[in-house]
Structures are given as C-alpha cells and as structure tokens.
Design a protein around this motif. Structure first.
Motif, PDB file in Angstrom:
ATOM      1  N   GLY A   1      -6.436   7.839  -3.328  1.00 53.95           N
ATOM      2  CA  GLY A   1      -6.458   7.198  -4.631  1.00 53.95           C
ATOM      3  C   GLY A   1      -6.375   8.146  -5.806  1.00 53.95           C
TER       4      GLY A   1
ATOM      5  N   LEU B   1      -3.941   4.564  -8.857  1.00 54.67           N
ATOM      6  CA  LEU B   1      -4.378   5.952  -8.682  1.00 54.67           C
ATOM      7  C   LEU B   1      -5.162   6.442  -9.897  1.00 54.67           C
ATOM      8  CD1 LEU B   1      -1.099   7.512  -7.231  1.00 54.67           C
ATOM      9  CD2 LEU B   1      -3.072   6.658  -5.978  1.00 54.67           C
TER      10      LEU B   1
ATOM     11  N   ASN C   1      -5.934  -0.728  -5.611  1.00 52.95           N
ATOM     12  CA  ASN C   1      -6.380  -0.020  -6.802  1.00 52.95           C
ATOM     13  C   ASN C   1      -5.371   1.043  -7.199  1.00 52.95           C
ATOM     14  OD1 ASN C   1      -8.948  -1.354  -7.055  1.00 52.95           O
ATOM     15  ND2 ASN C   1      -9.617  -0.192  -5.261  1.00 52.95           N
TER      16      ASN C   1
ATOM     17  N   ILE D   1       1.154   4.360  -3.285  1.00 52.63           N
ATOM     18  CA  ILE D   1       0.952   5.804  -3.234  1.00 52.63           C
ATOM     19  C   ILE D   1       2.273   6.553  -3.069  1.00 52.63           C
ATOM     20  CG2 ILE D   1      -1.405   5.604  -2.361  1.00 52.63           C
ATOM     21  CD1 ILE D   1      -0.289   6.272   0.439  1.00 52.63           C
TER      22      ILE D   1
ATOM     23  N   ARG E   1       0.831  -1.212   0.000  1.00 55.77           N
ATOM     24  CA  ARG E   1       0.000   0.000   0.000  1.00 55.77           C
ATOM     25  C   ARG E   1       0.861   1.255   0.000  1.00 55.77           C
ATOM     26  NH1 ARG E   1      -3.204  -3.155   4.127  1.00 55.77           N
ATOM     27  NH2 ARG E   1      -4.994  -4.013   2.990  1.00 55.77           N
TER      28      ARG E   1
ATOM     29  N   THR F   1      -3.646  11.719   0.497  1.00 57.92           N
ATOM     30  CA  THR F   1      -4.107  10.537   1.217  1.00 57.92           C
ATOM     31  C   THR F   1      -4.327  10.860   2.688  1.00 57.92           C
ATOM     32  OG1 THR F   1      -2.936   9.075  -0.332  1.00 57.92           O
ATOM     33  CG2 THR F   1      -3.556   8.149   1.805  1.00 57.92           C
TER      34      THR F   1
END
Length: 312
Positions: free
Chosen positions: A303, A203, A201, A60, A56, A297
């Motif tokens: 996202g 971005l 998912n 990002i 995760r 975030t």
C-alpha cells in the motif's frame, strides 16, 4: 435489394415484463478513478474473485497512468443532477430537448485535508473516467461490447474545503458530472462483495529524507508516510532492510547497491553503494527511491509508493 425510399426510422421500444430479480441501484458509496483505457474483459469477469484480482492488480500497477484510484467513501451523498429539458410549443405540447446531466457530490471525512489535496490533483485532468460502487456491492461502469469500461466524466472535481462551524464539521467533498446514457442504456454492472470493494485502498506516499549527510558511497535515509508522518521503520524495519527495496541512480543510471541495513538507534536505513560500479561517481548527486510498488508489495510493504529524494 434496393434502399430507395427506405425509412430512416428505427423501431423504438422494448418488452416491459417485470423481472423476478431486477437490478436496483442502491445508495452510491464512492468512485474509483480509472485510466482512459481501463477495461475489464470477459476473462477477468469470469467470477467475483477474478474481478477483484484484476482490480487489485490495477491498484498497484507500477505505472501511475495505468493505476486505478479509489476515492473515499461518502458520509453524505447529494444528487445535483439536472432534469431533462423540454420545449413548450404554442399549442401547449412538449418535446424533449436533452436528457439533463448526472451530477453527484460525495462528502467524506476520512483522510481529511491531506487526502482532499491529493484528490484535487485530479481536477482539470482531461479524459477522466470512473467506476462507482453502491451499498449492495454493485460495481458500475459502462458496457462496450463484452467489456466493462470506465464511465466518461465531464469532470471529476474535488472542491476546496469548507470550514467547520459550531453546528457542522469541516466539509470535504468531490463531485462528478456525466451524461445519463452511460448509467442507463449502456450501464455495466457486477455483483461483488462490498467488503472486498471497501478494501481497495489507495496507495500512500513514502517520504524519503536524509538521516545524515552522505559519506562517499554510504547514504542514510529515513522513511515516513506522506500524510501522517508515521515512521516506516516502526512498521517495516525488517521488510525494508533489503537491497531490492531501494533504487539509487546517478546521472540517470542505476547504481549497484551492496547492502541495506536497518539502524535501530536513528530508525533509519543505511544504503551502501558499490564504489566499483563503473557508473558510480563520488561527486553525485544521487536520486534515492524505493523500488516499484509491485516489488514493495511482494516484500510485504503493502500500500505504499516512495517519492524520490535527491542526495548531494
């Protein structure tokens, strides 16, 4: 000890007892494109939770070149792999020449043309590497020392769309080709929760556009999502209306923002610059963007990544 006339042969073979709990690769679901230097260390692989935390965080990363990019889940998987090649001698005996190549195609529907075009930007990239996820939540890479790293691909390629017919939907698909050793002798695998992996998912772009002409140090912008054109005001008007969520530069230097206000009438955001900032000039132009992904975030805008707008 001398090595004179020492055989160059190594002993090939392995114990062939059957494990009570063997690894069995299930139907492959999707790829994750990873940077060439991607690595999951022993510390990061201490538990499924620490692995997911690492993934995760990489998802990002503020630096796009260090980010991981989940590809869409397949609705049809096709194995185009080539068989091992053998030479046949005059005596009729055979000798292996090469192991063939893995070649997998993942057809997808989610995301359609817009996502397909995004994936096509990866076509032709050098030094491509990837991870792959199967239907039981196994994450596969290649083992290097005590780490899990990306599998080197000969190519990751997203094909042009194939138009729908009376019998078939429009076909969007991506394909990967690579050497078998990375997924056999040197395979690395982690048992994770499939739902968690499906939750990785990629971005979405935020498109920033002018909502009104600039008035000296006041800039008014609208934010929409890149593919669907959804108004970000409807989703995050409160979260985005903060000084820390925007960056404005002029001649390469950051200009101080004094306030960001949400305008419900035009569903836009009014950015007021500090006219006393020594780097500010009323002449412009200004480059407006959202803050880095990690900042958005933390602000609850999860996202998304903004694409810069030039304001005259």
């Amino acid at each position: 000890m001398s090595i004179l006339n020492t055989s160059l042969c190594s002993s090939n073979g392995a114990n062939t007892g059957v494990s009570d709990c063997p690894v069995d690769v299930k139907l492959l679901q999707f790829l994750i494109a990873v940077p060439s230097n991607f690595e999951l260390t022993e510390v990061q692989m201490a538990s499924p939770e620490t692995v997911m935390a690492a993934l995760r965080a990489a998802l990002i990363n503020d630096n796009p070149s260090l980010r991981i990019y989940p590809f869409p889940v397949q609705v049809t998987f096709t194995d185009n792999s080539t068989d091992a090649a053998f030479q046949t001698f005059g005596s009729g005996s055979l000798a292996p020449v090469n192991d063939g190549m893995y070649d997998w195609t993942f057809q997808f529907t989610k995301g359609g043309l817009c996502l397909s075009n995004k994936l096509r930007k990866f076509n032709g990239n050098s030094n491509q590497k990837f991870l792959v996820v199967d239907g039981q939540g196994m994450l596969y890479g290649t083992k290097v020392g005590t780490s899990l790293k990306g599998i080197p691909a000969n190519y990751i390629f997203t094909d042009k769309l194939k138009a729908a017919t009376y019998e078939t939907a429009t076909i969007y698909a991506y394909r990967v080709n690579f050497m078998p050793t990375y997924f056999n002798e040197n395979i690395a695998f982690l048992k994770l929760n499939l739902v968690d992996l499906l939750g990785l998912n990629g971005l979405q772009d935020i498109v920033i556009s002018n909502a009104a002409p600039r008035v000296t140090n006041v800039i008014k912008v609208k934010l929409t999502t890149g593919c669907a054109g959804i108004d970000m005001y409807d989703l995050y008007s409160t979260e985005l209306a903060a000084v820390g969520n925007f960056v404005v530069t002029e001649a390469g230097k950051n200009i101080t923002i004094t306030s960001v206000a949400a305008d419900p009438n035009s569903k836009s955001f009014t950015i007021t610059l500090d006219a006393t900032d020594p780097d500010y000039s009323v002449a412009g132009p200004f480059i407006v963007s959202t803050a880095p992904v990690s900042v958005l975030t933390a602000a609850g805008v999860v996202g998304y990544e903004g694409k810069p707008l030039t304001v005259a």
